[in-house]
Design an enzyme around this catalytic site. Structure first.
Site, mmCIF file in Angstrom:
data_model
loop_
_atom_site.group_PDB
_atom_site.id
_atom_site.type_symbol
_atom_site.label_atom_id
_atom_site.label_comp_id
_atom_site.label_asym_id
_atom_site.label_seq_id
_atom_site.Cartn_x
_atom_site.Cartn_y
_atom_site.Cartn_z
ATOM 1 N N GLY A 1 0.812 -1.219 0.000
ATOM 2 C CA GLY A 1 0.000 0.000 0.000
ATOM 3 C C GLY A 1 0.845 1.268 0.000
ATOM 4 O O GLY A 1 2.028 1.238 -0.325
ATOM 5 N N HIS B 1 4.366 1.694 -8.070
ATOM 6 C CA HIS B 1 3.390 0.600 -7.987
ATOM 7 C C HIS B 1 2.466 0.608 -9.223
ATOM 8 O O HIS B 1 2.177 -0.432 -9.808
ATOM 9 C CB HIS B 1 2.493 0.769 -6.752
ATOM 10 C CG HIS B 1 3.189 0.645 -5.438
ATOM 11 N ND1 HIS B 1 3.299 1.691 -4.560
ATOM 12 C CD2 HIS B 1 3.790 -0.410 -4.825
ATOM 13 C CE1 HIS B 1 3.930 1.299 -3.471
ATOM 14 N NE2 HIS B 1 4.252 0.033 -3.598
#
Ligand code: AMP
Length: 280
Positions: free
Chosen positions: A31, A37
């Site tokens: 996260g 990402h």
């Protein structure tokens, strides 16, 4: 996008997709998502029909309790980012789903890579990474697994994990280039913890890697590492290592006539940053 927290709900959903011959691309994360990402997810979207992302801050890979406690959590923003790249499914398991009470953990025989560099400074870290990734792979059973070169050693460890667990023939590991800020700093969730002054200082890690690459043939390896180490130390970094290593197994290099990678781990106060650069 579908959000699933329990493996028991995920399994039948993925089985249905598999029966429709839809390939699954999997991007495991902790996260606090950033463009690094998202680049993995874009890649997964090009290469497979279904993009599954997991967010799980895996306690067993943290060797420093404060680092775990302060690891950034930005779930609402993460969900917005996942929607913006067209992620199909977010798997958000809690710790009890990943590590049920009274479970006993496997020990993965991943060889000498486990204790080099990050493994030396964070003992047990890679066993923790293997535990989480192996469980996620067992649940999700993707055809393709997407990881970032930013965590160079982790990619080698996961390649080894796929071999020792017999998953290598079923899942292809795809490694994406490191995404950087304009000033060269490798994107990392931990960058959120840097103060303004530290943030200005942090790109020196990348400049030092470039210095090593540019000067590879100008100095003996030990002298080059020492120059790089000193440069970082003088700028206020607490340096764990500056290493020039064999690109395949991360053993310390003594010659320059094979593929090499330079790797750095250094902290600004309590924020530990890592980066690397292939040299030849
Ligand atoms: P993390 O959330 O830090 O566990 O990272 C999840 C995945 O994203 C790992 O495969 C990382 O290597 C990858 N990743 C993290 N930062 C970057 C970056 N700056 N560029 C490319 N991939 C990254």
């Amino acid at each position: 996008m579908i959000l699933i927290k329990q493996p028991a709900y995920l399994t039948p959903y993925l089985q249905k997709l598999r029966s429709e011959n839809k390939r699954i691309g999997f991007v495991p994360t902790m996260g606090a998502l950033h463009r690094g990402h998202l680049a993995l997810m874009e890649m997964a979207k090009k290469e497979t029909e279904t993009v599954v992302v997991s967010i799980f801050v895996n306690p067993t890979q943290f060797t420093n309790a404060q680092d775990f406690k302060h690891y950034p959590v930005t779930l609402e923003k993460d969900i917005e980012a996942l929607l913006s790249v067209g992620c199909h499914l977010l798997f958000l398991p809690g710790t009890p789903a990943m590590y049920p009470p009274a479970h006993s953990e496997k020990k993965y025989e991943i060889g000498p890579i486990e204790n080099r560099l990050e493994g030396f400074y964070r003992p047990g870290h890679f066993q923790g990474v293997c535990q989480a990734v192996d469980k996620l792979l067992a649940i999700i059973q993707p055809q393709k697994l997407f990881m970032g070169q930013k965590d160079y050693q982790q990619c080698l460890v996961i390649d080894q994990l796929l071999q020792v667990t017999g998953r290598k023939s079923k899942v292809e590991l795809i490694i994406a280039k490191t995404v950087r800020e304009m000033d060269g700093l490798a994107m990392s969730s931990r960058n959120l913890r840097l103060t303004e002054t530290q943030r200005q200082n942090a790109p020196l890690i990348y400049s030092t890697l470039l210095f090593i690459k540019q000067n590879l043939h100008n100095y003996p390896l030990e002298e080059l590492k020492l120059k790089a180490f000193t440069q970082l130390q003088q700028a206020g970094f607490l340096v764990d290592y500056v290493e020039i290593a064999d690109a395949k197994d991360l053993s310390s290099a003594s010659q320059k006539n094979k593929p090499l990678v330079a790797l750095i781990a250094a902290s600004l106060d309590s924020v530990r940053l890592i980066d690397n650069l292939p040299l030849n």
